[in-house]
Design a protein around this motif. Structure first.
Motif, PDB file in Angstrom:
ATOM      1  N   GLN A 100      58.760  77.790   5.134  1.00  0.00           N
ATOM      2  CA  GLN A 100      58.064  76.593   4.670  1.00  0.00           C
ATOM      3  C   GLN A 100      58.208  75.401   5.608  1.00  0.00           C
ATOM      4  O   GLN A 100      57.528  74.385   5.424  1.00  0.00           O
ATOM      5  N   PHE A 101      59.074  75.511   6.644  1.00  0.00           N
ATOM      6  CA  PHE A 101      59.274  74.403   7.574  1.00  0.00           C
ATOM      7  C   PHE A 101      58.728  74.703   8.974  1.00  0.00           C
ATOM      8  O   PHE A 101      58.946  73.930   9.910  1.00  0.00           O
ATOM      9  N   ARG A 102      58.018  75.794   9.121  1.00  0.00           N
ATOM     10  CA  ARG A 102      57.480  76.180  10.433  1.00  0.00           C
ATOM     11  C   ARG A 102      56.284  75.317  10.820  1.00  0.00           C
ATOM     12  O   ARG A 102      55.676  74.662   9.994  1.00  0.00           O
ATOM     13  N   ARG A 103      56.002  75.336  12.114  1.00  0.00           N
ATOM     14  CA  ARG A 103      54.858  74.610  12.705  1.00  0.00           C
ATOM     15  C   ARG A 103      55.005  73.087  12.591  1.00  0.00           C
ATOM     16  O   ARG A 103      54.023  72.367  12.466  1.00  0.00           O
ATOM     17  N   ARG A 104      56.256  72.634  12.619  1.00  0.00           N
ATOM     18  CA  ARG A 104      56.519  71.188  12.577  1.00  0.00           C
ATOM     19  C   ARG A 104      57.343  70.739  13.784  1.00  0.00           C
ATOM     20  O   ARG A 104      57.788  69.595  13.828  1.00  0.00           O
ATOM     21  N   GLY A 105      57.593  71.647  14.726  1.00  0.00           N
ATOM     22  CA  GLY A 105      58.360  71.298  15.919  1.00  0.00           C
ATOM     23  C   GLY A 105      59.862  71.433  15.755  1.00  0.00           C
ATOM     24  O   GLY A 105      60.620  71.094  16.665  1.00  0.00           O
ATOM     25  N   TYR A 106      60.323  71.947  14.613  1.00  0.00           N
ATOM     26  CA  TYR A 106      61.762  72.042  14.387  1.00  0.00           C
ATOM     27  C   TYR A 106      62.435  73.050  15.320  1.00  0.00           C
ATOM     28  O   TYR A 106      63.554  72.808  15.787  1.00  0.00           O
ATOM     29  N   ALA A 107      61.786  74.164  15.590  1.00  0.00           N
ATOM     30  CA  ALA A 107      62.396  75.161  16.479  1.00  0.00           C
ATOM     31  C   ALA A 107      62.659  74.559  17.853  1.00  0.00           C
ATOM     32  O   ALA A 107      63.727  74.765  18.441  1.00  0.00           O
ATOM     33  N   GLN A 108      61.705  73.816  18.361  1.00  0.00           N
ATOM     34  CA  GLN A 108      61.884  73.193  19.674  1.00  0.00           C
ATOM     35  C   GLN A 108      63.026  72.177  19.647  1.00  0.00           C
ATOM     36  O   GLN A 108      63.859  72.152  20.556  1.00  0.00           O
TER      37      GLN A 108
END
Length: 168
Positions: A100-108
């Motif tokens: 639910q938190f993907r595609r928000r730049g968190y991984a980067q």
């Protein structure tokens, strides 16, 4: 975003994240012991970080969670050195973001913070791997300075791992 060690108060969100990622065949907590006794799980995580009482074939590793506005959005694991297996698949840094938190730049953001921690641990060249079909992870690694070294077949004719090096 804050990247930090797990604590007693993280139990519910961490176990939920573990369950969510298990549906994708991903081991969020890197252990099945967490649900049994959270306090013991935290002690084991600290032992692993300190390089004490390591299970066979394990290396010292720092497990950090990513928190945004009170939500556990993901985790990162920084292995302080590599075994022959980690040199092939796994590398120094592994990370995951809850669906639910993907595609928000968190991984980067998580990987950038992990690279700072790797430098603090005196890891100058960091190996990060991902599945060739994981476009999000591939993009994240490349945006953080990853230089593709090789594509390797692992676990069968259709499974390919990308190997990237990042200088801290």
């Amino acid at each position: 975003m804050e990247l930090r060690l797990l604590s007693e108060s993280d139990k519910d969100q961490a176990l939920l994240a573990h369950k969510e990622l298990a549906a994708e065949q991903f081991d969020f907590l890197l252990s099945d012991d967490a649900a049994v006794d959270w306090t013991e799980f935290l002690k084991k995580a600290e032992d692993i970080r300190q390089g004490q009482n390591l299970p066979e074939e394990h290396v010292p590793a720092t497990f950090l969670i990513a928190e945004v506005d009170g939500d556990l959005v993901g985790r990162v694991s920084i292995r302080h050195k590599l075994t022959p297996v980690l040199r092939t698949v796994g590398g120094h840094i592994g990370y995951a973001v809850r669906p639910q938190f993907r595609r928000r730049g968190y991984a980067q953001q998580m990987l950038k913070h992990a690279l700072v921690e790797a430098k603090r641990l005196r890891i100058d060249d960091v190996l990060v791997t991902c599945d060739a079909d994981n476009l999000g992870s591939k993009t994240t690694i490349e945006r953080c300075g990853g230089v593709l070294e090789a594509r390797r077949a692992v676990g069968g004719p259709t499974a390919t791992t990308l190997r990237y090096w990042i200088t801290t």
